[in-house]
Scaffold this motif. Structure first.
Motif, PDB file in Angstrom:
ATOM      1  N   VAL B  14       0.843  -1.202   0.000  1.00 20.31           N
ATOM      2  CA  VAL B  14       0.000   0.000   0.000  1.00 20.31           C
ATOM      3  C   VAL B  14       0.880   1.253   0.000  1.00 20.31           C
ATOM      4  O   VAL B  14       0.606   2.225  -0.711  1.00 20.31           O
ATOM      5  CB  VAL B  14      -0.954  -0.010   1.224  1.00 20.31           C
ATOM      6  CG1 VAL B  14      -1.735   1.291   1.331  1.00 20.31           C
ATOM      7  CG2 VAL B  14      -1.921  -1.183   1.123  1.00 20.31           C
ATOM      8  N   THR B  17       2.171   1.743  -3.437  1.00 23.53           N
ATOM      9  CA  THR B  17       1.149   2.317  -4.332  1.00 23.53           C
ATOM     10  C   THR B  17       1.067   3.827  -4.134  1.00 23.53           C
ATOM     11  O   THR B  17       0.958   4.592  -5.089  1.00 23.53           O
ATOM     12  CB  THR B  17      -0.237   1.680  -4.053  1.00 23.53           C
ATOM     13  OG1 THR B  17      -0.099   0.277  -4.124  1.00 23.53           O
ATOM     14  CG2 THR B  17      -1.273   2.138  -5.040  1.00 23.53           C
ATOM     15  N   TRP B  18       1.153   4.231  -2.859  1.00 23.92           N
ATOM     16  CA  TRP B  18       1.134   5.676  -2.559  1.00 23.92           C
ATOM     17  C   TRP B  18       2.298   6.382  -3.261  1.00 23.92           C
ATOM     18  O   TRP B  18       2.130   7.448  -3.844  1.00 23.92           O
ATOM     19  CB  TRP B  18       1.185   5.866  -1.047  1.00 23.92           C
ATOM     20  CG  TRP B  18       1.193   7.312  -0.617  1.00 23.92           C
ATOM     21  CD1 TRP B  18       2.248   8.043  -0.205  1.00 23.92           C
ATOM     22  CD2 TRP B  18       0.057   8.184  -0.573  1.00 23.92           C
ATOM     23  NE1 TRP B  18       1.857   9.315   0.100  1.00 23.92           N
ATOM     24  CE2 TRP B  18       0.514   9.431  -0.123  1.00 23.92           C
ATOM     25  CE3 TRP B  18      -1.291   8.039  -0.870  1.00 23.92           C
ATOM     26  CZ2 TRP B  18      -0.326  10.520   0.046  1.00 23.92           C
ATOM     27  CZ3 TRP B  18      -2.134   9.130  -0.706  1.00 23.92           C
ATOM     28  CH2 TRP B  18      -1.648  10.342  -0.260  1.00 23.92           C
ATOM     29  N   GLN B  19       3.465   5.740  -3.197  1.00 23.16           N
ATOM     30  CA  GLN B  19       4.631   6.327  -3.868  1.00 23.16           C
ATOM     31  C   GLN B  19       4.456   6.315  -5.390  1.00 23.16           C
ATOM     32  O   GLN B  19       4.850   7.253  -6.078  1.00 23.16           O
ATOM     33  CB  GLN B  19       5.909   5.535  -3.501  1.00 23.16           C
ATOM     34  CG  GLN B  19       6.305   5.605  -2.033  1.00 23.16           C
ATOM     35  CD  GLN B  19       6.537   7.030  -1.552  1.00 23.16           C
ATOM     36  OE1 GLN B  19       7.073   7.852  -2.274  1.00 23.16           O
ATOM     37  NE2 GLN B  19       6.103   7.326  -0.329  1.00 23.16           N
ATOM     38  N   ALA B  20       3.845   5.233  -5.892  1.00 29.05           N
ATOM     39  CA  ALA B  20       3.678   5.097  -7.351  1.00 29.05           C
ATOM     40  C   ALA B  20       2.771   6.185  -7.919  1.00 29.05           C
ATOM     41  O   ALA B  20       2.882   6.530  -9.097  1.00 29.05           O
ATOM     42  CB  ALA B  20       3.101   3.723  -7.676  1.00 29.05           C
TER      43      ALA B  20
END
Lengths: 196, 133
Positions: B14, B17-20
């Motif tokens: 998760v 994903t935040w970084q992505a």
């Protein structure tokens, strides 16, 4: 994107002060607000609609409402008030469109200069971009919206809660749910590609 | 940019994903954005000023709406006029066209008692003439 950084500079008037001038139909103050906020607002719409023209039109609608406003309470943060207007316009837009699937992203609209990056890295970056943007588009509109507000628009949970008119705790939970959902979609896409 | 994940026990995927999400592309606002916006605002203001000139009672949009309504209204209005032309002479007892059949005993006694304002045949001929001319 980070429009509030401008407001922290001591020589520049705060957004709230400018807005009070706008209420007196001060065009200079209005133009200053437009300069500060046009980019974050256009991108707020663009990240969800993937349509440059519609995003700019909706942003203009927001600014027209700002100009025509006859009430503004300076104790509320200007950005919260502005995004609340934007959010309502977005909801209206979705209602008119009956949530048609967003179009494919337009190519070459990235602001990143391409000169410093090697062609391989560029391809990789574009792949990553396409992947995350594709996954983001698969999220329900409400989850997209809450993720974009929290990730890109420089807003606190309390502000997002005010914009969406819900408790701050629920915002936190919904951001987490949206992220989990996004992670799940990304994993599924990787499995489909055979790269997982 | 605000990071909502201060908590250490969040799943790694998760966080990734935040970084992505940093990779999501931005767009550039077109050069004429502000000029178009100011033109739109001036247009709105001039329309509002026109509204004030018309007495401030009705806004320009209402005038446009009424104009559109009258543009359309001739169709039902014509239908109503035609219906009245046929209905009035036949429905009113004073003007109704009554065709009295001759009595069987005295066929010559047939009288036309009818008095009417308009003769439908003539009106029809007139309408056909107008529509053809």
């Amino acid at each position: 994107m980070n429009a509030t950084q401008h407001t922290t500079l001591p020589l520049l008037p705060a957004d709230e002060a400018l807005m009070l001038q706008v209420l007196k139909k001060d065009k200079v103050a209005f133009q200053q607000l437009v300069k500060r906020w046009k980019n974050p607002l256009v991108n707020y719409f663009y990240r969800q609609l993937r349509d440059q023209e519609v995003s700019e039109d909706l942003t203009q609608e927001v600014f027209i409402r700002v100009w025509k406003a006859d009430k503004y309470e300076a104790k509320a943060k200007f950005s919260t008030w502005l995004y609340r207007l934007a959010y309502h316009l977005l909801v209206d837009h979705y209602r008119k469109q009956k949530r048609q699937p967003p179009q494919e992203p337009e190519v070459l609209l990235e602001t990143e200069p391409a000169t410093a990056i090697s062609p391989e890295s560029q391809t990789l970056l574009k792949d990553q971009q396409a992947q995350i943007e594709g996954a983001l588009r698969k999220l329900p509109a409400a989850q997209q919206n809450i993720l974009i507000l929290s990730k890109f628009q420089d807003l606190k949970y309390s502000q997002i809660a005010e914009i969406l008119n819900c408790p701050a705790n629920r915002v936190k939970v919904n951001v987490f749910r949206a992220l989990k959902n996004l992670t799940h979609i990304l994993k599924e896409e990787k499995v489909d590609d055979g790269s997982f | 940019m605000m990071d909502p994940f201060e908590a250490q026990d969040l799943p790694l995927d998760v966080k990734e994903t935040w970084q992505a999400l940093d990779d999501v592309s931005e767009t550039r606002v077109s050069d004429h954005f502000e000029a178009r916006l100011m033109a739109r605002i001036e247009n709105i203001e001039s329309l509002e000023a026109q509204g004030r000139l018309t007495g401030g009672i009705l806004s320009p949009s209402i005038w446009q709406w009424l104009d559109g309504l009258f543009d359309f209204l001739h169709v039902p209005a014509l239908a109503i006029v035609i219906a009245l032309l046929f209905w009035l002479p036949t429905s009113s007892p004073q003007t109704a066209y009554r065709l009295d059949f001759p009595s069987l005993e005295n066929p010559r006694s047939m009288q036309n008692h009818g008095t009417y304002i308009f003769e439908p045949q003539k009106i029809l001929k007139l309408l056909i003439y107008i529509s053809r001319s």
